[in-house]
Design a protein around this motif. Structure first.
Motif, PDB file in Angstrom:
ATOM      1  N   TYR A   1       0.820  -1.213   0.000  1.00  0.00           N
ATOM      2  CA  TYR A   1       0.000   0.000   0.000  1.00  0.00           C
ATOM      3  C   TYR A   1       0.854   1.264   0.000  1.00  0.00           C
ATOM      4  O   TYR A   1       0.487   2.260  -0.614  1.00  0.00           O
ATOM      5  N   GLN A   2       1.994   1.220   0.692  1.00  0.00           N
ATOM      6  CA  GLN A   2       2.882   2.382   0.670  1.00  0.00           C
ATOM      7  C   GLN A   2       3.415   2.621  -0.740  1.00  0.00           C
ATOM      8  O   GLN A   2       3.575   3.768  -1.179  1.00  0.00           O
TER       9      GLN A   2
ATOM     10  N   LEU B   1      -8.134  -0.140  -8.077  1.00  0.00           N
ATOM     11  CA  LEU B   1      -8.891  -0.489  -6.872  1.00  0.00           C
ATOM     12  C   LEU B   1     -10.356  -0.066  -6.945  1.00  0.00           C
ATOM     13  O   LEU B   1     -11.053  -0.087  -5.931  1.00  0.00           O
ATOM     14  N   ARG B   2     -10.828   0.258  -8.121  1.00  0.00           N
ATOM     15  CA  ARG B   2     -12.191   0.779  -8.216  1.00  0.00           C
ATOM     16  C   ARG B   2     -13.238  -0.245  -7.787  1.00  0.00           C
ATOM     17  O   ARG B   2     -14.243   0.115  -7.171  1.00  0.00           O
ATOM     18  N   ARG B   3     -13.013  -1.522  -8.094  1.00  0.00           N
ATOM     19  CA  ARG B   3     -13.979  -2.567  -7.735  1.00  0.00           C
ATOM     20  C   ARG B   3     -13.629  -3.247  -6.412  1.00  0.00           C
ATOM     21  O   ARG B   3     -14.336  -4.145  -5.967  1.00  0.00           O
ATOM     22  N   THR B   4     -12.545  -2.825  -5.781  1.00  0.00           N
ATOM     23  CA  THR B   4     -12.089  -3.506  -4.565  1.00  0.00           C
ATOM     24  C   THR B   4     -12.981  -3.166  -3.383  1.00  0.00           C
ATOM     25  O   THR B   4     -13.084  -2.013  -2.982  1.00  0.00           O
ATOM     26  N   ARG B   5     -13.616  -4.178  -2.833  1.00  0.00           N
ATOM     27  CA  ARG B   5     -14.455  -3.968  -1.648  1.00  0.00           C
ATOM     28  C   ARG B   5     -13.819  -4.544  -0.386  1.00  0.00           C
ATOM     29  O   ARG B   5     -14.235  -4.235   0.728  1.00  0.00           O
ATOM     30  N   VAL B   6     -12.783  -5.401  -0.566  1.00  0.00           N
ATOM     31  CA  VAL B   6     -12.095  -5.982   0.587  1.00  0.00           C
ATOM     32  C   VAL B   6     -10.589  -5.757   0.437  1.00  0.00           C
ATOM     33  O   VAL B   6      -9.851  -6.630   0.003  1.00  0.00           O
ATOM     34  N   PRO B   7     -10.120  -4.537   0.782  1.00  0.00           N
ATOM     35  CA  PRO B   7      -8.671  -4.278   0.763  1.00  0.00           C
ATOM     36  C   PRO B   7      -8.059  -4.639   2.119  1.00  0.00           C
ATOM     37  O   PRO B   7      -8.318  -3.962   3.116  1.00  0.00           O
TER      38      PRO B   7
ATOM     39  N   THR C   1      -2.639   6.063   5.232  1.00  0.00           N
ATOM     40  CA  THR C   1      -3.947   5.665   5.767  1.00  0.00           C
ATOM     41  C   THR C   1      -5.002   6.721   5.445  1.00  0.00           C
ATOM     42  O   THR C   1      -6.116   6.400   5.005  1.00  0.00           O
ATOM     43  N   GLN C   2      -4.658   8.002   5.656  1.00  0.00           N
ATOM     44  CA  GLN C   2      -5.584   9.092   5.371  1.00  0.00           C
ATOM     45  C   GLN C   2      -5.906   9.162   3.876  1.00  0.00           C
ATOM     46  O   GLN C   2      -7.051   9.372   3.485  1.00  0.00           O
ATOM     47  N   PHE C   3      -4.894   8.979   3.040  1.00  0.00           N
ATOM     48  CA  PHE C   3      -5.091   9.052   1.598  1.00  0.00           C
ATOM     49  C   PHE C   3      -6.078   7.984   1.130  1.00  0.00           C
ATOM     50  O   PHE C   3      -7.038   8.283   0.403  1.00  0.00           O
ATOM     51  N   PHE C   4      -5.857   6.739   1.529  1.00  0.00           N
ATOM     52  CA  PHE C   4      -6.762   5.667   1.080  1.00  0.00           C
ATOM     53  C   PHE C   4      -8.166   5.867   1.624  1.00  0.00           C
ATOM     54  O   PHE C   4      -9.159   5.589   0.938  1.00  0.00           O
ATOM     55  N   SER C   5      -8.262   6.362   2.845  1.00  0.00           N
ATOM     56  CA  SER C   5      -9.587   6.659   3.398  1.00  0.00           C
ATOM     57  C   SER C   5     -10.288   7.745   2.574  1.00  0.00           C
ATOM     58  O   SER C   5     -11.475   7.643   2.271  1.00  0.00           O
TER      59      SER C   5
ATOM     60  N   GLY D   1     -11.856   6.536  -0.589  1.00  0.00           N
ATOM     61  CA  GLY D   1     -12.890   5.514  -0.428  1.00  0.00           C
ATOM     62  C   GLY D   1     -12.389   4.093  -0.347  1.00  0.00           C
ATOM     63  O   GLY D   1     -13.162   3.148  -0.544  1.00  0.00           O
ATOM     64  N   ILE D   2     -11.100   3.895  -0.056  1.00  0.00           N
ATOM     65  CA  ILE D   2     -10.548   2.548   0.102  1.00  0.00           C
ATOM     66  C   ILE D   2     -10.324   2.304   1.595  1.00  0.00           C
ATOM     67  O   ILE D   2      -9.374   2.818   2.185  1.00  0.00           O
ATOM     68  N   ASP D   3     -11.230   1.558   2.184  1.00  0.00           N
ATOM     69  CA  ASP D   3     -11.194   1.311   3.623  1.00  0.00           C
ATOM     70  C   ASP D   3     -10.286   0.115   3.910  1.00  0.00           C
ATOM     71  O   ASP D   3     -10.744  -1.033   3.990  1.00  0.00           O
ATOM     72  N   VAL D   4      -8.992   0.375   4.031  1.00  0.00           N
ATOM     73  CA  VAL D   4      -8.021  -0.698   4.241  1.00  0.00           C
ATOM     74  C   VAL D   4      -8.189  -1.279   5.640  1.00  0.00           C
ATOM     75  O   VAL D   4      -8.104  -0.561   6.640  1.00  0.00           O
ATOM     76  N   ARG D   5      -8.444  -2.582   5.684  1.00  0.00           N
ATOM     77  CA  ARG D   5      -8.672  -3.262   6.964  1.00  0.00           C
ATOM     78  C   ARG D   5      -7.430  -4.054   7.377  1.00  0.00           C
ATOM     79  O   ARG D   5      -6.897  -4.839   6.584  1.00  0.00           O
ATOM     80  N   ALA D   6      -7.000  -3.852   8.605  1.00  0.00           N
ATOM     81  CA  ALA D   6      -5.787  -4.515   9.099  1.00  0.00           C
ATOM     82  C   ALA D   6      -6.125  -5.886   9.676  1.00  0.00           C
ATOM     83  O   ALA D   6      -7.069  -6.038  10.456  1.00  0.00           O
TER      84      ALA D   6
END
Length: 384
Positions: free
Chosen positions: A265-266, A319-325, A337-341, A344-349
């Motif tokens: 992600y980085q 990542l347009r269709r990505t619902r589970v990043p 983290t702020q950028f992806f949020s 609209g990409i809610d990256v889950r740890a």
């Protein structure tokens, strides 16, 4: 029936034999294999391993970037009740050679010429070295070398039932500590399936997911959160052509499930920043306004920002269709983290906690002349 990775593969081959299990880009074209075809390749490979001395409890070492052959060979080892031990291709060359020299692998998957050379340098008398990419290997005459394509092209002569047990070790991972001691961690079939079911339940994964395997399975998190859910849910697992094309391949695929590390992600965040409009330009001001608007979540303004900036950014990253990043292991930087949020990409740890143990094997540094001590060196190297 035991609950193991190979037993789940056999179940998928029965329940959805003609659905796409694996898709892999080769020479710019996407190739695909059904669940039934995957099982046939795994059992064919397991039979070959068995014929060449691989027995229950043996270890198959894998030195490869993400590609289907590494995955299917791992399952073939599991099929026979063995262990798959992926070695991280990101290891520095001296460390990797020291690891190989210490572990003395008998059965190895080495992706291409560079990896084959590393294996033969550290353990020239390996019993079996399977390779996927034949480029540069035409002149090699080492008796242990065999092409994966040759193995799966041979007809299967007998039906082999999987012998793995639920409590047995499926994967073993190795590393060198700061004190240069050999450490390892292990994952059983039971633990893999427990973690896989947890992910499927929490993220509501189905057989309709399109997942991207852009990292090698050399980390426990990718075995837990990608390999195991793939076999449990029965979705399609996609492999890029190589690491250099993974961003292009991701944009083509539009995966719904992405399992990456902080490095993944980085890197995407840095890629976006490198293409950012010049400060002071109207494009730069537009992007800044769109990200602030997305943060404010004002309906009309946020919708406009989404269509003008956010969706194109998602497209650039694939990542347009990505619902589970998924983020496996170490956390992201606050800026990423702020950028992806914002886009609209809610990256889950998801944790990659592993219980590392110190091996009783003492690290034996590799000596550069080890390969030259092998009697057949002149034979397999002469034609290069």
């Amino acid at each position: 029936m035991a609950e193991t990775l190979p037993h789940l593969l056999a179940l998928q081959a029965v329940e959805r034999p003609h659905r796409v299990a694996i898709r892999h880009k080769q020479l710019g074209l996407w190739q695909q294999a059904s669940w039934l075809a995957v099982q046939e390749d795994v059992t064919r490979t397991a039979h070959y391993l068995q014929q060449h001395g691989f027995r229950q409890g043996d270890t198959l070492f894998l030195l490869s970037e993400p590609r289907p052959e590494a995955l299917l060979l791992s399952l073939a080892a599991h099929w026979l009740g063995g262990v798959a031990a992926p070695l991280d291709p990101a290891f520095a060359q001296p460390q990797l050679l020291d690891l190989l020299h210490t572990l003395r692998p008998q059965f190895v998957f080495a992706e291409a010429q560079a990896q084959v050379d590393q294996v033969l340098a550290a353990k020239p008398d390996s019993a079996l070295v399977i390779y996927a990419d034949a480029r540069g290997l035409a002149g090699y005459q080492h008796p242990a070398l065999v092409a994966y394509a040759q193995i799966v092209a041979t007809p299967e002569t007998q039906n082999i039932s999987p012998v793995a047990e639920t409590a047995e070790i499926a994967f073993r991972f190795y590393r060198l500590s700061d004190a240069y001691a050999l450490e390892y961690s292990e994952l059983s079939h039971a633990e893999l399936l427990r973690n896989g079911r947890q992910l499927i339940s929490q993220e509501v994964l189905t057989a309709h997911e399109e997942a991207l395997a852009a990292r090698a399975f050399a980390a426990s998190g990718h075995a837990k959160y990608l390999l195991s859910p793939w076999l449990l849910a029965g979705f399609t697992l996609n492999f890029p052509e190589n690491l250099a094309t993974r961003d292009t391949d991701r944009r083509e695929l539009g995966p719904t499930l992405v399992a990456g590390t902080a490095t993944t992600y980085q890197r995407l965040y840095a890629l976006t920043q490198s293409r950012w409009p010049l400060p002071g330009s109207w494009q730069h001001r537009l992007v800044g306004w769109a990200l602030r608007a997305a943060r404010a979540r004002l309906p009309l303004i946020a919708t406009l920002a989404r269509w003008l900036v956010i969706l194109p950014l998602q497209d650039v990253l694939g990542l347009r269709r990505t619902r589970v990043p998924l983020l496996v292991g170490e956390p992201l930087s606050p800026e990423a983290t702020q950028f992806f949020s914002d886009i609209g990409i809610d990256v889950r740890a998801w944790p990659e906690a592993s219980a590392w143990q110190t091996s009783q094997l003492q690290v034996i540094p590799h000596q550069s002349n080890d390969l030259h001590s092998y009697l057949g060196l002149a034979t397999w190297k002469a034609a290069i």
